[in-house]
Design a protein around this motif. Structure first.
Motif, mmCIF file in Angstrom:
data_model
loop_
_atom_site.group_PDB
_atom_site.id
_atom_site.type_symbol
_atom_site.label_atom_id
_atom_site.label_comp_id
_atom_site.label_asym_id
_atom_site.label_seq_id
_atom_site.Cartn_x
_atom_site.Cartn_y
_atom_site.Cartn_z
ATOM 1 N N GLN A 74 0.852 -1.248 -0.049
ATOM 2 C CA GLN A 74 -0.216 0.005 0.059
ATOM 3 C C GLN A 74 0.655 1.380 -0.117
ATOM 4 N N ILE A 75 1.896 1.340 0.592
ATOM 5 C CA ILE A 75 2.840 2.481 0.886
ATOM 6 C C ILE A 75 3.614 2.612 -0.535
ATOM 7 N N ILE A 76 3.867 1.742 -1.078
ATOM 8 C CA ILE A 76 4.758 1.925 -2.306
ATOM 9 C C ILE A 76 3.918 2.409 -3.383
ATOM 10 N N ILE A 77 2.597 1.744 -3.639
ATOM 11 C CA ILE A 77 1.775 1.967 -4.817
ATOM 12 C C ILE A 77 1.058 3.527 -4.238
ATOM 13 N N SER A 78 0.839 3.737 -3.138
ATOM 14 C CA SER A 78 0.190 5.266 -2.806
ATOM 15 C C SER A 78 1.335 6.083 -3.228
ATOM 16 N N LYS A 79 2.774 5.926 -2.851
ATOM 17 C CA LYS A 79 3.834 6.916 -3.376
ATOM 18 C C LYS A 79 3.769 6.956 -4.792
ATOM 19 N N ILE A 80 3.739 5.978 -5.426
ATOM 20 C CA ILE A 80 3.912 5.818 -7.116
ATOM 21 C C ILE A 80 2.726 6.741 -7.537
ATOM 22 N N ILE A 81 1.513 6.474 -7.082
ATOM 23 C CA ILE A 81 0.498 7.319 -7.698
ATOM 24 C C ILE A 81 0.611 8.911 -7.256
ATOM 25 N N TYR A 82 1.013 9.215 -6.106
ATOM 26 C CA TYR A 82 1.257 10.612 -5.807
ATOM 27 C C TYR A 82 2.330 11.322 -6.607
ATOM 28 N N TYR A 83 3.465 10.639 -6.621
ATOM 29 C CA TYR A 83 4.587 11.257 -7.310
ATOM 30 C C TYR A 83 4.535 11.258 -8.901
ATOM 31 N N SER A 84 3.670 10.328 -9.358
ATOM 32 C CA SER A 84 3.335 10.210 -10.843
ATOM 33 C C SER A 84 2.294 11.400 -11.079
ATOM 34 N N LEU A 85 1.502 11.659 -10.227
ATOM 35 C CA LEU A 85 0.586 12.659 -10.538
ATOM 36 C C LEU A 85 1.346 13.941 -10.472
ATOM 37 N N LEU A 86 2.432 14.051 -9.380
ATOM 38 C CA LEU A 86 3.091 15.265 -9.356
ATOM 39 C C LEU A 86 3.981 15.621 -10.479
ATOM 40 N N MET A 87 4.675 14.500 -10.921
ATOM 41 C CA MET A 87 5.440 14.597 -12.175
ATOM 42 C C MET A 87 4.766 14.928 -13.485
ATOM 43 N N ILE A 88 3.331 14.257 -13.666
ATOM 44 C CA ILE A 88 2.615 14.785 -14.707
ATOM 45 C C ILE A 88 2.285 16.364 -14.521
ATOM 46 N N GLY A 89 1.919 16.732 -13.395
ATOM 47 C CA GLY A 89 1.535 18.126 -13.478
ATOM 48 C C GLY A 89 2.895 18.967 -13.707
ATOM 49 N N LEU A 90 3.870 18.735 -13.151
ATOM 50 C CA LEU A 90 5.423 19.593 -13.463
ATOM 51 C C LEU A 90 5.720 19.295 -14.727
ATOM 52 N N THR A 91 5.434 18.047 -15.564
ATOM 53 C CA THR A 91 5.935 18.161 -17.160
ATOM 54 C C THR A 91 4.786 18.905 -17.618
ATOM 55 N N LEU A 92 3.574 19.023 -17.658
ATOM 56 C CA LEU A 92 2.579 19.841 -18.343
ATOM 57 C C LEU A 92 2.788 21.085 -18.128
ATOM 58 N N VAL A 93 3.040 21.580 -16.918
ATOM 59 C CA VAL A 93 3.423 23.092 -16.654
ATOM 60 C C VAL A 93 4.883 23.593 -17.383
ATOM 61 N N GLY A 94 5.759 22.467 -17.266
ATOM 62 C CA GLY A 94 6.961 22.501 -18.065
ATOM 63 C C GLY A 94 6.852 22.691 -19.619
ATOM 64 N N TYR A 95 6.011 21.802 -20.020
ATOM 65 C CA TYR A 95 5.595 21.723 -21.545
ATOM 66 C C TYR A 95 4.825 23.175 -22.196
ATOM 67 N N PHE A 96 3.761 23.587 -21.222
ATOM 68 C CA PHE A 96 3.240 24.818 -21.480
ATOM 69 C C PHE A 96 4.468 26.114 -21.378
ATOM 70 N N PHE A 97 4.979 26.266 -20.283
ATOM 71 C CA PHE A 97 5.768 27.423 -20.406
ATOM 72 C C PHE A 97 7.071 27.002 -21.309
ATOM 73 N N TYR A 98 7.404 25.789 -21.796
ATOM 74 C CA TYR A 98 8.654 25.581 -22.702
ATOM 75 C C TYR A 98 7.947 26.039 -24.126
ATOM 76 N N SER A 99 6.696 25.830 -24.410
ATOM 77 C CA SER A 99 6.120 26.028 -25.720
ATOM 78 C C SER A 99 5.960 27.404 -25.650
ATOM 79 N N VAL A 100 5.660 28.241 -24.580
ATOM 80 C CA VAL A 100 5.486 29.766 -24.810
ATOM 81 C C VAL A 100 7.031 30.487 -24.997
ATOM 82 N N VAL A 101 7.914 29.893 -24.420
ATOM 83 C CA VAL A 101 9.352 30.549 -24.491
ATOM 84 C C VAL A 101 9.908 30.129 -25.626
ATOM 85 N N MET A 102 10.131 28.734 -26.069
ATOM 86 C CA MET A 102 10.873 28.222 -27.064
ATOM 87 C C MET A 102 9.986 27.965 -28.372
ATOM 88 N N GLY A 103 8.770 28.250 -28.405
ATOM 89 C CA GLY A 103 7.710 27.711 -29.564
ATOM 90 C C GLY A 103 7.535 26.290 -29.444
#
Length: 213
Positions: free
Chosen positions: A84-113
């Motif tokens: 339960q611990i490892i699955i919960s951490k994987i789910i949380y950090y996957s959601l965090l990583m997806i959020g960071l990547t999408l934010v990075g993609y948006f900002f990267y697209s604005v700045v770099m095209g």
């Protein structure tokens, strides 16, 4: 998983630090390549994006178990099963990583095209890549936390594991960038899904042995 959300919300400086890292790294790339003069090539755009995301993931997800005190880990041991611990951490950090990547993609697209031709497939690659990177780094963090100098060990362990996955990710995103017919690289997307499934399954099966140590 709710504990991770509450902890991150209380320590907003950690999340703000990750966002600042993304913004500052993208701005440095913008200034270094002088995008104001001419747009960078698609291959360079793609490679830079995933290098930024990889280091952001290592900085944010690698602290998963390393930041936990030994007393707190012992407390977790009495509360929940290791699966339960490892699955919960994987789910949380996957959601965090997806959020960071999408934010990075948006900002990267604005700045770099944004030269991406097939944006839906690129976003699918982003989601699968973020899940895979977060799952692998979470398990590696659990391994590194059991040894001294864990911060150094996670850096040593992560890159040999990340590089093969990163090669598949770059191929998939490059195909989406070029707008290649999806049927020609569905097998690569399937490979990425398979890698994610293997990492999660191995983490689920092996983490209880690590947890008992």
């Amino acid at each position: 998983m709710s504990k991770e959300f509450r902890s991150e919300w209380r320590q907003k400086y950690a999340l703000n630090g990750m966002l600042l890292y993304l913004a500052s790294t993208i701005f440095v790339c913008y200034m270094s390549f002088n995008v104001k003069v001419g747009a960078i090539q698609g291959l360079t755009w793609n490679a830079l994006f995933w290098i930024i995301i990889l280091f952001a993931g290592v900085n944010s997800v690698a602290k998963s178990f390393i930041q936990e005190a030994n007393g707190r880990l012992l407390y977790y041991y009495t509360l929940a099963k290791p699966e339960q611990i490892i699955i919960s951490k994987i789910i949380y950090y996957s959601l965090l990583m997806i959020g960071l990547t999408l934010v990075g993609y948006f900002f990267y697209s604005v700045v770099m095209g944004n030269p991406i031709e097939d944006k839906p497939m690129f976003l699918l690659t982003v989601i699968l890549a973020s899940t895979g990177l977060a799952s692998a780094l979470t398990m590696l963090s659990g391994i590194a936390s059991k040894a001294p100098n864990s911060s150094t060990l996670i850096a040593v362990l992560s890159f040999p594991v990340m590089i093969p996955m990163l090669l598949v990710i770059i191929k998939c995103s490059r195909n989406a960038l070029d707008g290649i017919d999806r049927s020609q690289y569905l097998d690569q997307i399937g490979t990425l899904v398979g890698i994610n499934a293997i990492i999660i399954a191995v983490s689920y099966l092996l983490f209880p042995y690590l947890w008992r140590s």
